[in-house]
Motif scaffolding. Structure first.
Motif, PDB file in Angstrom:
ATOM      1  N   GLU A  75       0.762  -1.125  -0.018  1.00 15.08           N
ATOM      2  CA  GLU A  75       0.012  -0.066   0.044  1.00 15.08           C
ATOM      3  C   GLU A  75       1.035   1.408  -0.062  1.00 15.08           C
ATOM      4  OE1 GLU A  75      -3.584   0.058   2.552  1.00 15.08           O
ATOM      5  OE2 GLU A  75      -3.383  -2.085   2.709  1.00 15.08           O
ATOM      6  N   ASP A  76       1.976   1.238   0.692  1.00 16.03           N
ATOM      7  CA  ASP A  76       2.861   2.285   0.859  1.00 16.03           C
ATOM      8  C   ASP A  76       3.453   2.724  -0.623  1.00 16.03           C
ATOM      9  OD1 ASP A  76       2.353   2.306   3.360  1.00 16.03           O
ATOM     10  OD2 ASP A  76       4.447   1.305   3.906  1.00 16.03           O
ATOM     11  N   LEU A  77       3.734   1.422  -1.407  1.00 12.91           N
ATOM     12  CA  LEU A  77       4.284   1.647  -2.620  1.00 12.91           C
ATOM     13  C   LEU A  77       3.098   2.338  -3.664  1.00 12.91           C
ATOM     14  CD1 LEU A  77       6.489  -1.577  -3.361  1.00 12.91           C
ATOM     15  CD2 LEU A  77       7.257   0.635  -3.082  1.00 12.91           C
ATOM     16  N   ALA A  78       1.846   1.945  -3.445  1.00 14.20           N
ATOM     17  CA  ALA A  78       0.911   2.206  -4.297  1.00 14.20           C
ATOM     18  C   ALA A  78       0.651   3.850  -4.133  1.00 14.20           C
ATOM     19  CB  ALA A  78      -0.427   1.672  -4.061  1.00 14.20           C
ATOM     20  N   LYS A  79       0.802   4.267  -2.933  1.00 18.81           N
ATOM     21  CA  LYS A  79       0.416   5.723  -2.489  1.00 18.81           C
ATOM     22  C   LYS A  79       1.783   6.480  -3.103  1.00 18.81           C
ATOM     23  CE  LYS A  79      -0.247   4.699   1.749  1.00 18.81           C
ATOM     24  NZ  LYS A  79      -0.501   5.120   3.386  1.00 18.81           N
ATOM     25  N   GLN A  80       2.859   5.975  -2.859  1.00 16.65           N
ATOM     26  CA  GLN A  80       4.170   6.682  -3.321  1.00 16.65           C
ATOM     27  C   GLN A  80       4.186   6.680  -4.877  1.00 16.65           C
ATOM     28  OE1 GLN A  80       7.925   4.905  -2.307  1.00 16.65           O
ATOM     29  NE2 GLN A  80       8.892   6.306  -2.816  1.00 16.65           N
ATOM     30  N   ALA A  81       3.803   5.814  -5.585  1.00 18.52           N
ATOM     31  CA  ALA A  81       3.781   5.903  -7.052  1.00 18.52           C
ATOM     32  C   ALA A  81       2.740   7.062  -7.512  1.00 18.52           C
ATOM     33  CB  ALA A  81       3.484   4.331  -7.653  1.00 18.52           C
ATOM     34  N   ALA A  82       1.775   7.111  -6.646  1.00 22.74           N
ATOM     35  CA  ALA A  82       0.613   7.943  -7.148  1.00 22.74           C
ATOM     36  C   ALA A  82       1.058   9.520  -6.970  1.00 22.74           C
ATOM     37  CB  ALA A  82      -0.599   7.728  -6.330  1.00 22.74           C
ATOM     38  N   GLY A  83       2.031   9.611  -5.787  1.00 23.88           N
ATOM     39  CA  GLY A  83       2.431  11.048  -5.591  1.00 23.88           C
ATOM     40  C   GLY A  83       3.535  11.264  -6.405  1.00 23.88           C
ATOM     41  N   ILE A  84       4.264  10.273  -6.893  1.00 22.25           N
ATOM     42  CA  ILE A  84       5.443  10.605  -7.770  1.00 22.25           C
ATOM     43  C   ILE A  84       4.954  11.010  -9.110  1.00 22.25           C
ATOM     44  CG2 ILE A  84       7.301   9.676  -9.298  1.00 22.25           C
ATOM     45  CD1 ILE A  84       7.849   7.940  -6.583  1.00 22.25           C
ATOM     46  N   THR A  85       3.953  10.176  -9.725  1.00 22.14           N
ATOM     47  CA  THR A  85       3.429  10.515 -11.171  1.00 22.14           C
ATOM     48  C   THR A  85       2.381  11.617 -10.931  1.00 22.14           C
ATOM     49  OG1 THR A  85       1.889   8.700 -10.727  1.00 22.14           O
ATOM     50  CG2 THR A  85       3.948   8.086 -11.724  1.00 22.14           C
ATOM     51  N   GLY A  86       1.455  11.775  -9.998  1.00 22.86           N
ATOM     52  CA  GLY A  86       0.297  12.531  -9.972  1.00 22.86           C
ATOM     53  C   GLY A  86      -0.882  11.755 -10.368  1.00 22.86           C
ATOM     54  N   GLU A  87      -0.746  10.474 -10.733  1.00 22.00           N
ATOM     55  CA  GLU A  87      -1.860   9.756 -11.188  1.00 22.00           C
ATOM     56  C   GLU A  87      -2.363   8.611  -9.933  1.00 22.00           C
ATOM     57  OE1 GLU A  87      -0.993   8.283 -14.968  1.00 22.00           O
ATOM     58  OE2 GLU A  87       0.245   9.893 -15.483  1.00 22.00           O
ATOM     59  N   VAL A  88      -3.398   8.287  -9.779  1.00 24.51           N
ATOM     60  CA  VAL A  88      -3.765   7.174  -8.821  1.00 24.51           C
ATOM     61  C   VAL A  88      -3.187   5.999  -9.266  1.00 24.51           C
ATOM     62  CG1 VAL A  88      -5.831   6.172  -7.736  1.00 24.51           C
ATOM     63  CG2 VAL A  88      -5.649   8.708  -7.598  1.00 24.51           C
ATOM     64  N   THR A  89      -3.776   5.756 -10.741  1.00 25.83           N
ATOM     65  CA  THR A  89      -3.490   4.396 -11.062  1.00 25.83           C
ATOM     66  C   THR A  89      -2.477   4.611 -12.496  1.00 25.83           C
ATOM     67  OG1 THR A  89      -5.547   4.409 -12.382  1.00 25.83           O
ATOM     68  CG2 THR A  89      -5.312   3.344 -10.277  1.00 25.83           C
ATOM     69  N   PRO A  90      -1.202   4.913 -12.289  1.00 27.44           N
ATOM     70  CA  PRO A  90      -0.514   5.441 -13.813  1.00 27.44           C
ATOM     71  C   PRO A  90      -0.089   3.858 -14.059  1.00 27.44           C
ATOM     72  CG  PRO A  90       1.009   5.096 -11.369  1.00 27.44           C
ATOM     73  CD  PRO A  90      -0.373   5.272 -11.054  1.00 27.44           C
ATOM     74  N   ASP A  91       0.569   4.091 -15.566  1.00 25.24           N
ATOM     75  CA  ASP A  91       0.995   2.964 -16.254  1.00 25.24           C
ATOM     76  C   ASP A  91       2.468   3.286 -15.923  1.00 25.24           C
ATOM     77  OD1 ASP A  91       1.627   1.423 -18.246  1.00 25.24           O
ATOM     78  OD2 ASP A  91       1.004   2.607 -19.961  1.00 25.24           O
ATOM     79  N   LEU A  92       2.963   2.007 -15.217  1.00 27.65           N
ATOM     80  CA  LEU A  92       4.355   1.853 -14.952  1.00 27.65           C
ATOM     81  C   LEU A  92       4.943   0.541 -15.649  1.00 27.65           C
ATOM     82  CD1 LEU A  92       4.124   2.458 -10.883  1.00 27.65           C
ATOM     83  CD2 LEU A  92       4.613   4.123 -12.833  1.00 27.65           C
ATOM     84  N   SER A  93       4.422   0.449 -16.805  1.00 24.06           N
ATOM     85  CA  SER A  93       4.781  -0.802 -17.485  1.00 24.06           C
ATOM     86  C   SER A  93       6.164  -0.574 -18.028  1.00 24.06           C
ATOM     87  CB  SER A  93       3.990  -1.080 -18.645  1.00 24.06           C
ATOM     88  OG  SER A  93       3.649  -0.135 -19.611  1.00 24.06           O
ATOM     89  N   ARG A  94       6.600   0.599 -18.519  1.00 24.62           N
ATOM     90  CA  ARG A  94       7.792   0.639 -19.109  1.00 24.62           C
ATOM     91  C   ARG A  94       8.901   0.656 -17.940  1.00 24.62           C
ATOM     92  NH1 ARG A  94       8.777   2.733 -23.853  1.00 24.62           N
ATOM     93  NH2 ARG A  94      11.096   2.228 -23.278  1.00 24.62           N
ATOM     94  N   LYS A  95       9.837   0.046 -17.755  1.00 19.46           N
ATOM     95  CA  LYS A  95      10.803  -0.163 -16.918  1.00 19.46           C
ATOM     96  C   LYS A  95      12.525  -0.239 -17.277  1.00 19.46           C
ATOM     97  CE  LYS A  95       8.787  -3.486 -15.202  1.00 19.46           C
ATOM     98  NZ  LYS A  95       7.575  -3.926 -15.695  1.00 19.46           N
ATOM     99  N   ALA A  96      13.371   0.114 -16.713  1.00 18.27           N
ATOM    100  CA  ALA A  96      14.826   0.195 -17.167  1.00 18.27           C
ATOM    101  C   ALA A  96      15.462   0.276 -15.844  1.00 18.27           C
ATOM    102  CB  ALA A  96      15.066   1.196 -18.138  1.00 18.27           C
ATOM    103  N   VAL A  97      16.825  -0.643 -16.022  1.00 17.42           N
ATOM    104  CA  VAL A  97      17.926  -0.734 -14.945  1.00 17.42           C
ATOM    105  C   VAL A  97      18.959   0.051 -15.621  1.00 17.42           C
ATOM    106  CG1 VAL A  97      18.376  -2.697 -15.534  1.00 17.42           C
ATOM    107  CG2 VAL A  97      19.264  -1.892 -13.245  1.00 17.42           C
ATOM    108  N   ILE A  98      19.380   1.013 -15.135  1.00 15.61           N
ATOM    109  CA  ILE A  98      20.782   1.759 -15.739  1.00 15.61           C
ATOM    110  C   ILE A  98      21.947   1.497 -15.052  1.00 15.61           C
ATOM    111  CG2 ILE A  98      21.871   3.986 -16.321  1.00 15.61           C
ATOM    112  CD1 ILE A  98      18.970   5.387 -16.569  1.00 15.61           C
ATOM    113  N   VAL A  99      22.797   0.638 -15.778  1.00 15.09           N
ATOM    114  CA  VAL A  99      24.027  -0.013 -15.048  1.00 15.09           C
ATOM    115  C   VAL A  99      25.090   0.968 -15.695  1.00 15.09           C
ATOM    116  CG1 VAL A  99      25.450  -1.958 -14.763  1.00 15.09           C
ATOM    117  CG2 VAL A  99      22.959  -2.273 -15.321  1.00 15.09           C
ATOM    118  N   MET A 100      25.662   1.738 -14.713  1.00 16.20           N
ATOM    119  CA  MET A 100      26.684   2.623 -15.018  1.00 16.20           C
ATOM    120  C   MET A 100      27.962   1.837 -14.641  1.00 16.20           C
ATOM    121  SD  MET A 100      26.070   6.065 -15.606  1.00 16.20           S
ATOM    122  CE  MET A 100      24.663   6.920 -15.763  1.00 16.20           C
ATOM    123  N   ALA A 101      28.832   2.174 -15.628  1.00 18.31           N
ATOM    124  CA  ALA A 101      30.306   1.362 -15.487  1.00 18.31           C
ATOM    125  C   ALA A 101      31.575   2.252 -15.305  1.00 18.31           C
ATOM    126  CB  ALA A 101      30.650   0.538 -16.309  1.00 18.31           C
TER     127      ALA A 101
END
Length: 349
Positions: free
Chosen positions: A40-66
Motif C-alpha cells: 500500500e505504501d508503494l501504491a501511494k508513493q507511485a501516485a504521489g510521484i506520477t500525479g496519477e492514482v493508477t499510473p501506467d508503470l509498464s515501461r521499466k529500465a535498469v541503468i547500469v553505470m560502469a
C-alpha cells in the motif's frame, strides 16, 4: 547545459492530492485498512510521484553505470580491475545476473560506459565516458569537480531521454571493481561513521584484507580532507564516475516524476549524495533490499530509505532493485484489479 542547482530546482514535492486518491481507493478495497503493508505504501508513493492514482508503470529500465577506480592499486578487491570491461560486455550480451532478472521483470538493461579504463565498442553500449577511470583516492582526489558534475549531468540527461520514450520506473545499477571502497569513503565523510563500521567484505575479501581496506578508506579521507558540508566536494574527491552518474539518474528520475529504485551499497552511496543535494529527491526513491555489505543498513538509515526486501544479496548490478520491480507491479495490480466492498457486495463495517 544544466547546472547541478538547476537539476535540483526541477524536483517538486510529491502530489498530495493523488496520494489521497490512492489512499481512498486502497481503503475501498475488500481488505482491512492497511493490511497489505508496504504494498500500500508503494501504491501511494507511485501516485504521489506520477500525479496519477493508477499510473501506467509498464515501461521499466535498469541503468547500469560502469567505471573503474584507481584505488584498486591498493589491493582492496578480490578481483582485478580488468573485470570491469569484461563484465560490461557480459551485460551487453545479456549474460549477467541483472540481465536474467530484468528479462523476468520485463525491464530494459541500459549499460553505460561513464568511466571504464578501456575503449569499448558495442552497438548496445551507451557511450558517456568522462575519463578512463578515477584517480587513486588513497593518494589524491578521484576526479575534478567539473568531471564529477559532468558525470552527474550524464546520468540526468540519460534519464531525460528514457523518460521521453515512456520509461517511468528506473533502477540504479553499477559495475566497477573496487567501488565499495569509494562508497565507504564517501559514507565516512558524509556521516562521520568510523571506517571500521563502514567497510565490508565487498567482493569477498578476507578479514586481513578488509582491515587493509579500512586503512585505505581512512587514508583517503585524511589525504583528501573533503568538506562534508559541500556534497559535490565529497563526491569529486572520494567517489567514482559510475556513482556520480547514478546521482544524476536519481535526480533525473525525480525531476521527471519517475520512480527510481535504489539497489545496494554503492547505489545507496549515490542516493545519500542525491538526498544531500536535493532533499525532495527522497520521495521519488524506493529502497529495494538490505545488502549483506557491512554498513549498508547505516547508509540507508542516513539516506532515509527503508528496504522492502531482505535477501542476503551483495552482488550489485541493480539485481535487488530489479527484483523490487515485481513488488511495484503487485502494488499497482492491487489498485487496479482488486474488488471494492461495493462492487463485490461485501459488508464493510
Amino acid at each position: 547545459m544544466l547546472t547541478i542547482e538547476q537539476m535540483v530546482e526541477r524536483i517538486q514535492p510529491l502530489d498530495a492530492e493523488a496520494m489521497e486518491g490512492a489512499q481512498r481507493r486502497l481503503d475501498s478495497l475488500t481488505k482491512p485498512p492497511g493490511s497489505l503493508g508496504k504494498l500500500e505504501d508503494l501504491a501511494k508513493q507511485a501516485a504521489g510521484i506520477t500525479g496519477e492514482v493508477t499510473p501506467d508503470l509498464s515501461r521499466k529500465a535498469v541503468i547500469v553505470m560502469a567505471g573503474d577506480h584507481g584505488v584498486c592499486e591498493e589491493g582492496v578487491s578480490a578481483f582485478p580491475a580488468e573485470v570491469t570491461p569484461q563484465m560490461v560486455l557480459n551485460f551487453l550480451t545479456g549474460g549477467a545476473a541483472v540481465n536474467v532478472l530484468a528479462r523476468q521483470a520485463g525491464a530494459d538493461v541500459i549499460c553505460v560506459d561513464i568511466g571504464v579504463n578501456a575503449e569499448l565498442e558495442h552497438p548496445g553500449l551507451e557511450q558517456r565516458k568522462i575519463r578512463r577511470g578515477t584517480g587513486n583516492i588513497a593518494r589524491g582526489p578521484a576526479m575534478t569537480r567539473a568531471e564529477a558534475e559532468a558525470a552527474v549531468r550524464a546520468g540526468f540527461d540519460l534519464v531525460a531521454e528514457q523518460a521521453a520514450q515512456g520509461v517511468r520506473v528506473f533502477a540504479t545499477g553499477e559495475m566497477g571493481i573496487g567501488n565499495t571502497t569509494p562508497s565507504a569513503a564517501m559514507m565516512v565523510a558524509l556521516t562521520g561513521l568510523d571506517p571500521d563500521l563502514a567497510v565490508g567484505a565487498g567482493t569477498g575479501i578476507d578479514e586481513a584484507r578488509r582491515r587493509h581496506k579500512v586503512d585505505v578508506v581512512r587514508r583517503a579521507v585524511d589525504v583528501n580532507a573533503p568538506d562534508a558540508s559541500d556534497t559535490m566536494d565529497v563526491l569529486a574527491k572520494l567517489g567514482g564516475l559510475e556513482i556520480a552518474g547514478l546521482v544524476g539518474v536519481i535526480l533525473g528520475a525525480a525531476a521527471h516524476r519517475c520512480l527510481v529504485v535504489v539497489d545496494g551499497f554503492i547505489s545507496s552511496a549515490a542516493a545519500l549524495v542525491a538526498v544531500r543535494l536535493a532533499p525532495l529527491a527522497l520521495g521519488y526513491m524506493v529502497g529495494s533490499h538490505l545488502s549483506m555489505e557491512q554498513g549498508h543498513a547505516r547508509l540507508m538509515e542516513a539516506t532515509g530509505l527503508n528496504p522492502v526486501l531482505h535477501m542476503d544479496m551483495r552482488l550489485g548490478e541493480g539485481t535487488g532493485a530489479v527484483l523490487t520491480f515485481h513488488l511495484i507491479e503487485a502494488s499497482q495490480r492491487i489498485l487496479k484489479e482488486m474488488a471494492t466492498f461495493e462492487s463485490a457486495g461485501v459488508s464493510n463495517k
